[in-house]
Design an enzyme around this catalytic site. Structure first.
Site, PDB file in Angstrom:
ATOM      1  N   ASP A 163       0.853  -1.187   0.000  1.00 58.05           N
ATOM      2  CA  ASP A 163       0.000   0.000   0.000  1.00 58.05           C
ATOM      3  C   ASP A 163       0.894   1.243   0.000  1.00 58.05           C
ATOM      4  O   ASP A 163       2.123   1.141   0.010  1.00 58.05           O
ATOM      5  CB  ASP A 163      -0.974  -0.026   1.181  1.00 58.05           C
ATOM      6  N   ASP A 267      -3.615   8.016  -1.129  1.00 64.64           N
ATOM      7  CA  ASP A 267      -4.974   8.557  -1.097  1.00 64.64           C
ATOM      8  C   ASP A 267      -5.219   9.150   0.279  1.00 64.64           C
ATOM      9  O   ASP A 267      -4.441   8.945   1.205  1.00 64.64           O
ATOM     10  CB  ASP A 267      -6.018   7.472  -1.411  1.00 64.64           C
ATOM     11  N   ASP A 387      -8.136  -8.385   1.019  1.00 67.55           N
ATOM     12  CA  ASP A 387      -7.029  -8.525   1.970  1.00 67.55           C
ATOM     13  C   ASP A 387      -7.510  -8.170   3.359  1.00 67.55           C
ATOM     14  O   ASP A 387      -8.391  -7.323   3.529  1.00 67.55           O
ATOM     15  CB  ASP A 387      -5.866  -7.595   1.607  1.00 67.55           C
ATOM     16  N   CYS A 436      -3.412 -28.494   7.519  1.00 71.04           N
ATOM     17  CA  CYS A 436      -2.468 -27.770   8.380  1.00 71.04           C
ATOM     18  C   CYS A 436      -1.875 -28.719   9.420  1.00 71.04           C
ATOM     19  O   CYS A 436      -2.409 -29.802   9.676  1.00 71.04           O
ATOM     20  CB  CYS A 436      -3.163 -26.584   9.053  1.00 71.04           C
ATOM     21  N   CYS A 439      -4.281 -29.719  12.387  1.00 63.10           N
ATOM     22  CA  CYS A 439      -5.308 -30.704  12.047  1.00 63.10           C
ATOM     23  C   CYS A 439      -4.714 -32.068  11.728  1.00 63.10           C
ATOM     24  O   CYS A 439      -5.355 -33.098  11.964  1.00 63.10           O
ATOM     25  CB  CYS A 439      -6.158 -30.204  10.879  1.00 63.10           C
ATOM     26  N   HIS A 465      -3.484 -22.821  10.620  1.00 63.61           N
ATOM     27  CA  HIS A 465      -4.825 -23.380  10.369  1.00 63.61           C
ATOM     28  C   HIS A 465      -5.723 -22.346   9.694  1.00 63.61           C
ATOM     29  O   HIS A 465      -6.390 -22.648   8.694  1.00 63.61           O
ATOM     30  CB  HIS A 465      -5.481 -23.866  11.665  1.00 63.61           C
TER      31      HIS A 465
HETATM   32 ZN    ZN Z   1      -6.304 -27.039  10.116  1.00 62.67          ZN
END
Ligand code: ZN
Length: 486
Positions: A163, A267, A387, A436, A439, A465
Site C-alpha cells: 500500500d 490517497d 485482503d 495444516c 489438524c 490453520h
Molecule cells: Zn487445520
C-alpha cells in the site's frame, strides 16, 4: 470468549492549464530532468482547482498514454458465472500467478506473524500484502533496495502487493475519543476491523464507528499526525520521533524500492462521519494524489502494476464520479477503498451499485475486508481479491476458523479434546480436510495447553490453520464459479 481484534477497517486541457504545447504523455517519455516541469504542471493544476469548471479539467484527464496491457502483468478471465457477476480469473505477475477470487494475507513487516512464508504456498494463497508505512520506518525502503527488493529480502519469490503507507499515517491522527472507543472489547465484533496492537494493515477505514476500522495501534498513544496539505502528509515516526513527510511521489518512490508486484497510489483517508461536502473535497484530493502517484509510477514502471483506489464512501454519486475519473487513467486495476459503511449491510449495498460500474477488463481488489460473509457476497458481486489481517490476528487471540463458525480454543470445553481437531472444526472426512499441522498432527487440547503456557507454537499452529482455511474457502469459491453454482 475474548473478543478478537477483528478487521472490519490534460492534452487540450493541459494546454489550457499550462502554456506548454506538448502532452503529458510526451513528458512521461522524457528524461527524469523533467521532474521539475512535471511538478510545475501539477501545482498549476492545483492552482486551478477552485472553480467547478476547472475541476472538470482534472476529472477528464486525457494527457496520459492509452492503457496497454503490460507483458509482465496480464489479466485473464477464466470463467464468468452464469448465475451472478462472479468470475474466476488469472493474474500473471513477474513473480508468479494469482488465481482469483483470492484472499490476500497481510505480512505487515514483510512477514506473516508467527509463521514462515511457506505456509502461504501450502495454504494455496498466492498474494501477500506488505505495508509501506512499517517498512519505511524499519528497516527503511533504501535498505530493501540495497537487498535487491522485497522478494529477495524476505526470500519469497511469489506475488506481493504494497500500500502507499497513507492509511497508517492517517490513522495516527485518530481522536482521543476514538482511541477510547476502540478499547471497548465488543466494538465492531464483525470480522473486518483490525483493532490490533501491532499496526497490521487495515486499509480504508475511517474510525471505529464503521465496518472497516483503523482501530488502535501501539503507535497511537500520542497524536503523531502533524499536517495534511495538498502536497502530502507530515507525521512523526513512532520509533524515534523524526518528522517525516509522505507525498504521492515519495510513497511511489518508496514502493519502487520495496519492489512489490502491485503498488497503490497515495490517497486521503477521512473519518466516517464527515459531511458530504468534506467527503467530496477528500475524494477530489485523493484523485489529485492518485494522478500524481500514477505519473510518478509511469516515469519508471519497473515491472510493477498500479491499481487506482476508488473513493466516495457510501455515497453513490461520489463513488460513480470516482470510477469515472479513475477509469479515464491508465491504471492496471481498481482497488475499492475509503469508507465501506457501518456494517455488512452497507457494504453489500455499496458493492451492489459499485461493482456493475467498475470495468471488467482489469482486476479489482476490495481493501481491508476479510470476514467470510462479506467475501462470499463480494465474490458474487465480481470482486477479485480481498485482503485482511483478520484470520491471522484472531488466530493469535484464541480463535480458529471452522466450517461451523469461529471456535475459541481457549474455552474450557476444549482442554480435554484429544481427538482430531476436525471433529470440532469440520471436514473430518473427505478430500477437503484441512492439511495444516494442527489438524494433521495435534489436538485442541495440546493447542490450548501451548497457549496457556505462552508457547509461541500455539500462535503458529492457529495461524497456519486459519490461513489454510482461507485458502480452502477461496478454492471453493473458484470451483463454484467454474461450475456456475454461484
Ligand atoms: Zn487445520
Amino acid at each position: 470468549m475474548r473478543s478478537p481484534p477483528l478487521c472490519w477497517a490534460f492534452t487540450e486541457r493541459l494546454a489550457m492549464m499550462t502554456t506548454a504545447t506538448t502532452t503529458r504523455a510526451t513528458r512521461i517519455a522524457a528524461p527524469p530532468s523533467n521532474r521539475n516541469l512535471h511538478r510545475g504542471i501539477i501545482h498549476r493544476t492545483f492552482a486551478h482547482q477552485n472553480s467547478s469548471a476547472d475541476r472538470k479539467d482534472i476529472i477528464k484527464n486525457d494527457s496520459f498514454p492509452e492503457y496497454v496491457q503490460k507483458p509482465f502483468f496480464t489479466f485473464e478471465v477464466l470463467h464468468e458465472s452464469k448465475r451472478s457477476r462472479a468470475r474466476a480469473c488469472k493474474i500473471t505477475t513477474p513473480h508468479g500467478t494469482i488465481f482469483t477470487p483470492a484472499f490476500v494475507a497481510v505480512g505487515t513487516q514483510g512477514a506473516l506473524k508467527a509463521v514462515p512464508h511457506s505456509v502461504l504456498d501450502d495454504a494455496n494463497l498466492d498474494l501477500m500484502f506488505a505495508n509501506t508505512y512499517h517498512l519505511l520506518l524499519q528497516p527503511g525502503h533504501e535498505h530493501l533496495q540495497k537487498a535487491g527488493g522485497i522478494h529477495k529480502f524476505i526470500g519469497r519469490n511469489r506475488p506481493t502487493i504494497s500500500d502507499s503507507g497513507g492509511f497508517q499515517v492517517f490513522s495516527l491522527g485518530l481522536d482521543a475519543d476514538e482511541l477510547d472507543e476502540s478499547k471497548s472489547p465488543n466494538k465492531n465484533n464483525n470480522g473486518n476491523n483490525n483493532n490490533n496492537n501491532n499496526g497490521e494493515r487495515n486499509h480504508g477505514g475511517t474510525g471505529t464507528k464503521e465496518l472497516k476500522s483503523r482501530g488502535k495501534t501501539k503507535h497511537k498513544q500520542q497524536n503523531l499526525l502533524e499536517k495534511v496539505d495538498e502536497d502530502g502528509v507530515t507525521f512523526r515516526s513512532y520509533r524515534d520521533g523524526t518528522t517525516l513527510k509522505l507525498t504521492p511521489e515519495s510513497s511511489v518512490q518508496a514502493q519502487k524500492n520495496i519492489g512489490c508486484d502491485i503498488i497503490l497510489p497515495l490517497d486521503e483517508l477521512t473519518k466516517y462521519d464527515i459531511s458530504l461536502q468534506e467527503l467530496s473535497e477528500s475524494v477530489d484530493r485523493s484523485h489529485r494524489w492518485e494522478t500524481r502517484s500514477l505519473y510518478e509510477h509511469l516515469k519508471n514502471v519497473k515491472e510493477q502494476a498500479m491499481y487506482a483506489i476508488i473513493h466516495g464512501g457510501v455515497d453513490e454519486r461520489l463513488r460513480k464520479k470516482s470510477v469515472e475519473y479513475l477509469t479515464s487513467l491508465p491504471f492496471d486495476g481498481y482497488a475499492i477503498g475509503g469508507s465501506l459503511g457501518k456494517n455488512r449491510e452497507e457494504l453489500k449495498e455499496l458493492l451492489q451499485f459499485l461493482m456493475p460500474i467498475i470495468p471488467r477488463d482489469k482486476p479489482n481488489h476490495l481493501l481491508g475486508i476479510g470476514d467470510l460473509p462479506s467475501i462470499a457476497h463480494g465474490v458474487r458481486m465480481g470482486v477479485d481479491s480481498f485482503d485482511s489481517a483478520y484470520p491471522t490476528q484472531i488466530a493469535r487471540h484464541g480463535t480458529l476458523l471452522s466450517e461451523n463458525g469461529p471456535v475459541n480454543y481457549r474455552k474450557s470445553e476444549y482442554r480435554e479434546h484429544f481427538g482430531k481437531p476436525a471433529e470440532i472444526l469440520g471436514n473430518s472426512s473427505g478430500d477437503d480436510e484441512c492439511k495444516c499441522l494442527l489438524c494433521r498432527k495435534h489436538s485442541l487440547s495440546y493447542l490450548a495447553h501451548l497457549d496457556r503456557a505462552n508457547e509461541p507454537m500455539a500462535w503458529s499452529l492457529a495461524t497456519e490453520h486459519n490461513l489454510h482455511f482461507m485458502g480452502r474457502t477461496m478454492e471453493r469459491h473458484r470451483q463454484a464459479i467454474m461450475n456456475d453454482e454461484i
